[in-house]
Motif scaffolding. Sequence first.
Motif, PDB file in Angstrom:
ATOM      1  N   TYR A  49       0.873  14.830  75.001  1.00  0.00           N
ATOM      2  CA  TYR A  49       0.178  15.410  73.850  1.00  0.00           C
ATOM      3  C   TYR A  49      -0.682  16.572  74.360  1.00  0.00           C
ATOM      4  O   TYR A  49      -1.396  16.427  75.352  1.00  0.00           O
ATOM      5  CB  TYR A  49      -0.696  14.366  73.154  1.00  0.00           C
ATOM      6  N   PHE A  50      -0.603  17.700  73.663  1.00  0.00           N
ATOM      7  CA  PHE A  50      -1.284  18.907  74.134  1.00  0.00           C
ATOM      8  C   PHE A  50      -2.531  19.223  73.309  1.00  0.00           C
ATOM      9  O   PHE A  50      -2.520  19.113  72.081  1.00  0.00           O
ATOM     10  CB  PHE A  50      -0.335  20.100  74.090  1.00  0.00           C
ATOM     11  N   ILE A  51      -3.592  19.591  74.017  1.00  0.00           N
ATOM     12  CA  ILE A  51      -4.818  20.041  73.363  1.00  0.00           C
ATOM     13  C   ILE A  51      -5.294  21.335  74.019  1.00  0.00           C
ATOM     14  O   ILE A  51      -4.856  21.688  75.125  1.00  0.00           O
ATOM     15  CB  ILE A  51      -5.948  18.977  73.440  1.00  0.00           C
ATOM     16  N   LEU A  52      -6.194  22.024  73.326  1.00  0.00           N
ATOM     17  CA  LEU A  52      -6.854  23.204  73.895  1.00  0.00           C
ATOM     18  C   LEU A  52      -8.226  22.763  74.395  1.00  0.00           C
ATOM     19  O   LEU A  52      -9.129  22.528  73.605  1.00  0.00           O
ATOM     20  CB  LEU A  52      -7.008  24.301  72.836  1.00  0.00           C
ATOM     21  N   ARG A  53      -8.371  22.625  75.702  1.00  0.00           N
ATOM     22  CA  ARG A  53      -9.660  22.200  76.255  1.00  0.00           C
ATOM     23  C   ARG A  53     -10.636  23.372  76.320  1.00  0.00           C
ATOM     24  O   ARG A  53     -11.841  23.174  76.348  1.00  0.00           O
ATOM     25  CB  ARG A  53      -9.454  21.621  77.658  1.00  0.00           C
TER      26      ARG A  53
END
Length: 201
Positions: A49-53
């Motif tokens: 799962y990808f997020i923008l940190r």
Amino acid sequence: MEKAKEKRFLKWSNIIATIATTVLALTALITVYLTVAAWKAQQETARPYFILRESPIVNLGTELSFELKFTNVGMHPANDLSSETIVFDDRLTGKPILYDESAIVNEIPKDASSSLVMTVPSEEIYPKQFNINPHYVVVDLQYTDPILKKSYNQQIYLKWTGVQEEKLQPTVHVKVEEKGKIEDYLKNSGIDLKKDSMTNG
């Protein structure tokens, strides 16, 4: 008389034994079902799962560019990461100023990051302007989980708030009430993004 009592006792014993066996069998089936369901749920929580940190980086040099750094926060790696990026004016008029597709060959393991850089041609937006209207940035990610053998699709909606009096403005997340209008605009522009979904690979 004794034999009749014995027969009745045996009959009731058999009935009770049958009921007990049935209850045990049903309990075992329910236990197996719940165990499998819990295992599947646990597997899904481990998916990539990808997020923008970090906040997207906006660069106004000779051209306008956006850099988005995606981090895989799932337990499983992600394969075949590809993206479609659409950038368009927040007034939702005219055609998108950028429609870009890209793909990454390498596997992205847990906690690893990958950057997506998009450059808007200067004929679409000249970067040295006193004011630039806010723009939406929509990124559609597609990738696979090599362990679960499943494909996933994920959308990220952002809004770059433009330039005001030569000052670069920040990029923010899109509000819930804006999402429907954005989806209508994309549909009217002939762009069909996949819904957040999961499909068997």
